[in-house]
Design a protein around this motif. Structure first.
Motif, PDB file in Angstrom:
ATOM      1  N   GLU A   1     -18.599  13.359  -3.424  1.00  0.00           N
ATOM      2  CA  GLU A   1     -18.083  12.025  -3.119  1.00  0.00           C
ATOM      3  C   GLU A   1     -18.959  11.313  -2.105  1.00  0.00           C
ATOM      4  O   GLU A   1     -19.090  10.083  -2.148  1.00  0.00           O
ATOM      5  N   LYS A   2     -19.587  12.070  -1.192  1.00  0.00           N
ATOM      6  CA  LYS A   2     -20.501  11.426  -0.243  1.00  0.00           C
ATOM      7  C   LYS A   2     -21.775  10.964  -0.944  1.00  0.00           C
ATOM      8  O   LYS A   2     -22.273   9.859  -0.693  1.00  0.00           O
ATOM      9  N   GLN A   3     -22.306  11.815  -1.817  1.00  0.00           N
ATOM     10  CA  GLN A   3     -23.544  11.475  -2.512  1.00  0.00           C
ATOM     11  C   GLN A   3     -23.377  10.246  -3.394  1.00  0.00           C
ATOM     12  O   GLN A   3     -24.273   9.402  -3.475  1.00  0.00           O
ATOM     13  N   THR A   4     -22.261  10.153  -4.071  1.00  0.00           N
ATOM     14  CA  THR A   4     -22.037   9.039  -5.014  1.00  0.00           C
ATOM     15  C   THR A   4     -21.419   7.815  -4.338  1.00  0.00           C
ATOM     16  O   THR A   4     -21.144   6.814  -5.016  1.00  0.00           O
ATOM     17  N   ARG A   5     -21.188   7.897  -3.037  1.00  0.00           N
ATOM     18  CA  ARG A   5     -20.596   6.792  -2.267  1.00  0.00           C
ATOM     19  C   ARG A   5     -19.155   6.488  -2.668  1.00  0.00           C
ATOM     20  O   ARG A   5     -18.595   5.481  -2.240  1.00  0.00           O
ATOM     21  N   VAL A   6     -18.557   7.359  -3.467  1.00  0.00           N
ATOM     22  CA  VAL A   6     -17.161   7.152  -3.841  1.00  0.00           C
ATOM     23  C   VAL A   6     -16.273   7.222  -2.613  1.00  0.00           C
ATOM     24  O   VAL A   6     -15.246   6.523  -2.513  1.00  0.00           O
ATOM     25  N   VAL A   7     -16.670   8.033  -1.646  1.00  0.00           N
ATOM     26  CA  VAL A   7     -15.853   8.203  -0.457  1.00  0.00           C
ATOM     27  C   VAL A   7     -15.677   6.889   0.298  1.00  0.00           C
ATOM     28  O   VAL A   7     -14.635   6.647   0.918  1.00  0.00           O
ATOM     29  N   GLU A   8     -16.686   6.005   0.240  1.00  0.00           N
ATOM     30  CA  GLU A   8     -16.578   4.728   0.947  1.00  0.00           C
ATOM     31  C   GLU A   8     -15.477   3.863   0.337  1.00  0.00           C
ATOM     32  O   GLU A   8     -14.768   3.142   1.044  1.00  0.00           O
ATOM     33  N   ILE A   9     -15.325   3.944  -0.990  1.00  0.00           N
ATOM     34  CA  ILE A   9     -14.250   3.199  -1.659  1.00  0.00           C
ATOM     35  C   ILE A   9     -12.899   3.809  -1.304  1.00  0.00           C
ATOM     36  O   ILE A   9     -11.927   3.094  -1.020  1.00  0.00           O
ATOM     37  N   LEU A  10     -12.836   5.150  -1.296  1.00  0.00           N
ATOM     38  CA  LEU A  10     -11.578   5.822  -0.993  1.00  0.00           C
ATOM     39  C   LEU A  10     -11.126   5.540   0.434  1.00  0.00           C
ATOM     40  O   LEU A  10      -9.937   5.275   0.691  1.00  0.00           O
ATOM     41  N   ILE A  11     -12.088   5.580   1.377  1.00  0.00           N
ATOM     42  CA  ILE A  11     -11.743   5.371   2.779  1.00  0.00           C
ATOM     43  C   ILE A  11     -11.304   3.939   3.040  1.00  0.00           C
ATOM     44  O   ILE A  11     -10.547   3.671   3.970  1.00  0.00           O
TER      45      ILE A  11
ATOM     46  N   ALA B   1       0.840  -1.190   0.000  1.00  0.00           N
ATOM     47  CA  ALA B   1       0.000   0.000   0.000  1.00  0.00           C
ATOM     48  C   ALA B   1       0.879   1.245   0.000  1.00  0.00           C
ATOM     49  O   ALA B   1       1.956   1.260   0.599  1.00  0.00           O
ATOM     50  N   PRO B   2       0.462   2.290  -0.692  1.00  0.00           N
ATOM     51  CA  PRO B   2       1.280   3.520  -0.720  1.00  0.00           C
ATOM     52  C   PRO B   2       1.355   4.150   0.662  1.00  0.00           C
ATOM     53  O   PRO B   2       0.444   3.996   1.486  1.00  0.00           O
ATOM     54  N   SER B   3       2.412   4.846   0.921  1.00  0.00           N
ATOM     55  CA  SER B   3       2.537   5.576   2.179  1.00  0.00           C
ATOM     56  C   SER B   3       1.510   6.694   2.228  1.00  0.00           C
ATOM     57  O   SER B   3       0.894   7.045   1.211  1.00  0.00           O
ATOM     58  N   GLU B   4       1.314   7.238   3.417  1.00  0.00           N
ATOM     59  CA  GLU B   4       0.330   8.317   3.551  1.00  0.00           C
ATOM     60  C   GLU B   4       0.706   9.523   2.685  1.00  0.00           C
ATOM     61  O   GLU B   4      -0.156  10.155   2.078  1.00  0.00           O
ATOM     62  N   ALA B   5       1.993   9.841   2.630  1.00  0.00           N
ATOM     63  CA  ALA B   5       2.422  10.980   1.808  1.00  0.00           C
ATOM     64  C   ALA B   5       2.147  10.717   0.333  1.00  0.00           C
ATOM     65  O   ALA B   5       1.622  11.582  -0.386  1.00  0.00           O
ATOM     66  N   ALA B   6       2.463   9.490  -0.120  1.00  0.00           N
ATOM     67  CA  ALA B   6       2.222   9.156  -1.524  1.00  0.00           C
ATOM     68  C   ALA B   6       0.726   9.162  -1.834  1.00  0.00           C
ATOM     69  O   ALA B   6       0.295   9.632  -2.891  1.00  0.00           O
TER      70      ALA B   6
ATOM     71  N   ALA C   1      -9.322   2.397   1.238  1.00  0.00           N
ATOM     72  CA  ALA C   1      -7.933   2.279   0.775  1.00  0.00           C
ATOM     73  C   ALA C   1      -6.990   3.208   1.521  1.00  0.00           C
ATOM     74  O   ALA C   1      -5.829   2.866   1.751  1.00  0.00           O
ATOM     75  N   ILE C   2      -7.461   4.382   1.905  1.00  0.00           N
ATOM     76  CA  ILE C   2      -6.605   5.348   2.605  1.00  0.00           C
ATOM     77  C   ILE C   2      -7.376   5.927   3.782  1.00  0.00           C
ATOM     78  O   ILE C   2      -8.603   5.811   3.866  1.00  0.00           O
ATOM     79  N   ARG C   3      -6.658   6.559   4.688  1.00  0.00           N
ATOM     80  CA  ARG C   3      -7.284   7.161   5.857  1.00  0.00           C
ATOM     81  C   ARG C   3      -8.005   8.456   5.465  1.00  0.00           C
ATOM     82  O   ARG C   3      -7.663   9.101   4.474  1.00  0.00           O
TER      83      ARG C   3
ATOM     84  N   ALA D   1      -1.570  10.904  -0.298  1.00  0.00           N
ATOM     85  CA  ALA D   1      -2.043  12.295  -0.299  1.00  0.00           C
ATOM     86  C   ALA D   1      -1.724  12.972  -1.626  1.00  0.00           C
ATOM     87  O   ALA D   1      -2.556  13.707  -2.181  1.00  0.00           O
ATOM     88  N   TRP D   2      -0.539  12.717  -2.163  1.00  0.00           N
ATOM     89  CA  TRP D   2      -0.181  13.315  -3.443  1.00  0.00           C
ATOM     90  C   TRP D   2      -0.994  12.720  -4.588  1.00  0.00           C
ATOM     91  O   TRP D   2      -1.287  13.428  -5.566  1.00  0.00           O
ATOM     92  N   LEU D   3      -1.388  11.456  -4.472  1.00  0.00           N
ATOM     93  CA  LEU D   3      -2.269  10.870  -5.486  1.00  0.00           C
ATOM     94  C   LEU D   3      -3.621  11.576  -5.494  1.00  0.00           C
ATOM     95  O   LEU D   3      -4.171  11.886  -6.559  1.00  0.00           O
ATOM     96  N   VAL D   4      -4.159  11.808  -4.300  1.00  0.00           N
ATOM     97  CA  VAL D   4      -5.434  12.527  -4.203  1.00  0.00           C
ATOM     98  C   VAL D   4      -5.270  13.957  -4.720  1.00  0.00           C
ATOM     99  O   VAL D   4      -6.137  14.478  -5.433  1.00  0.00           O
ATOM    100  N   ALA D   5      -4.154  14.598  -4.368  1.00  0.00           N
ATOM    101  CA  ALA D   5      -3.909  15.967  -4.843  1.00  0.00           C
ATOM    102  C   ALA D   5      -3.835  16.012  -6.365  1.00  0.00           C
ATOM    103  O   ALA D   5      -4.410  16.907  -7.008  1.00  0.00           O
ATOM    104  N   GLY D   6      -3.132  15.034  -6.960  1.00  0.00           N
ATOM    105  CA  GLY D   6      -3.058  14.976  -8.419  1.00  0.00           C
ATOM    106  C   GLY D   6      -4.417  14.782  -9.050  1.00  0.00           C
ATOM    107  O   GLY D   6      -4.714  15.356 -10.107  1.00  0.00           O
ATOM    108  N   ARG D   7      -5.254  13.977  -8.402  1.00  0.00           N
ATOM    109  CA  ARG D   7      -6.622  13.767  -8.909  1.00  0.00           C
ATOM    110  C   ARG D   7      -7.426  15.061  -8.862  1.00  0.00           C
ATOM    111  O   ARG D   7      -8.162  15.382  -9.794  1.00  0.00           O
ATOM    112  N   GLU D   8      -7.273  15.823  -7.771  1.00  0.00           N
ATOM    113  CA  GLU D   8      -7.979  17.097  -7.651  1.00  0.00           C
ATOM    114  C   GLU D   8      -7.516  18.079  -8.726  1.00  0.00           C
ATOM    115  O   GLU D   8      -8.332  18.754  -9.362  1.00  0.00           O
ATOM    116  N   ILE D   9      -6.208  18.155  -8.927  1.00  0.00           N
ATOM    117  CA  ILE D   9      -5.666  19.087  -9.927  1.00  0.00           C
ATOM    118  C   ILE D   9      -6.108  18.696 -11.331  1.00  0.00           C
ATOM    119  O   ILE D   9      -6.549  19.546 -12.128  1.00  0.00           O
TER     120      ILE D   9
END
Length: 369
Positions: free
Chosen positions: A180-190, A11-16, A192-194, A18-26
């Protein structure tokens, strides 16, 4: 028999993560036509504002000036000047002091390369100064610290940039969390990561985009002022702009964490406004305060030490020359400490509210968990 199973990837580290999520947002924002169009319009308006402001100042009509006989041949021809010729400097200063003219142009062989000096009472007319490729030497009989119109324009500039960027990206974070809450995507994300890692990624991604906008706007201001020959104004604004960028960085991180946390307390897009309204007021307050009280040193000093208004108040005081060298450092330390506290509180609210669907989560419940 089947062979041994391949080991699961680590599993990726917390820093990695976080940067994956940041890249997705950007990447999500950069694919949005609405975001790209609005950003292009913002940049165009900033550039147009600088150019139009300069042209308007250059085309001001009715600027009454006194000109001594030894400087008459040095004054550029312009229909916007109402010239009164006088015999010597003493007569010119008398007209300026009496208010008969806004400024005087007097011969001065030592004022190279112009050969003249502009004499004014408390501030020199901007339109007169902009008639020259370079700003000539100016002597003020009763000097003010800054030109009133210029002070107002700089205050509005800092206030609008902070209000626009913080509102745009703050609302973006809030909408992303609720979507993400409405589409339940957050449940999949959580799974995998904190939750705090997800929050960190969102804050980092939107902070990168917001700072990119701020830096581009700063570059536009620098280039625009250089092109129109306002090197003196550019020299005055350089340090405040740099401090504005530093203060905005930490101020936006503070606001971004709170926007994400308050948005996590609701499950519908329609309810975002009710939870983020207090934050919206905090963003709007610095703009109105600096717009109406830019000439009030007490209000500006108070703003410069309050974390939510420091990104506007302190750069403004630096521009006016009212802040000591150590004051930005103290204000920044207060802002960073508040930012850390907001992140800790925001992370707790975010983590305790993210998976709760249905009715709005009350603040007390979100804090207790």
């Amino acid at each position: 028999m089947t062979g041994p199973r391949a080991p699961r990837p680590a599993a990726p580290s917390e820093a990695a993560a976080a940067w994956l999520v940041a890249g997705r947002e950007i990447a999500s924002k950069l694919r949005s036509k609405a975001f790209l169009i609005s950003t292009a319009i913002l940049f165009a308006l900033a550039l147009a504002g600088i150019v139009i402001g300069s042209l308007a100042a250059q085309n001001q009509s009715g600027t009454a000036v006194a000109v001594t006989l030894d400087a008459a041949s040095l004054v550029p021809a312009n229909d916007g000047l109402e010239i009164t010729q006088v015999a010597d400097r003493a007569a010119a200063e008398t007209l300026v002091t009496d208010g008969a003219v806004e400024a005087a142009i007097v011969g001065d062989p030592s004022a190279t390369p112009f050969g003249f000096t502009i004499v004014a009472d408390s501030s020199a007319p901007t339109g007169l100064l902009l008639l020259f490729a370079q700003v000539p030497q100016v002597e003020l009989l009763n000097p003010d610290q800054t030109d009133e119109a210029l002070r107002f324009l700089v205050a509005i500039g800092f206030g609008i940039v902070f209000l626009t960027a913080a509102s745009l990206f703050g609302s973006t974070i809030a909408q992303s969390v609720v979507e993400e809450k409405q589409t339940r995507v957050v449940e999949i994300l959580i799974s995998a990561i904190r939750a705090r890692t997800l929050l960190a990624g969102k804050v980092i991604g939107n902070t990168v985009l917001a700072m990119a906008q701020i830096l581009v706007l700063a570059a536009i201001s620098v280039i625009g002022l250089s092109v129109i020959g306002q090197t003196q104004l550019l020299g005055t604004l350089g340090v405040p702009i740099l401090w504005f960028a530093v203060f905005f960085l930490f101020g936006f991180v503070l606001l971004a964490a709170l926007f994400a946390a308050t948005a996590a307390m609701v499950s519908r897009q329609e309810d975002i406004g009710s939870t983020t309204f207090p934050l919206t007021l905090l963003i709007m307050a610095p703009y109105f305060l600096v717009a109406f009280f830019n000439d009030n040193p007490v209000v500006l000093a108070t703003m410069s030490y309050v974390p939510f208004s420091a990104p506007v108040g302190m750069p403004m005081r630096l521009f006016l020359g009212e802040a000591q060298w150590w004051e930005p450092l103290v204000s920044l330390a207060i802002l960073i400490a508040t930012c850390v506290g907001a992140i800790l509180v925001g992370a707790r609210i975010y983590q305790n509210s993210l998976l709760r669907m249905g009715a709005r989560v009350r603040l007390g419940e979100a804090l207790r968990g």
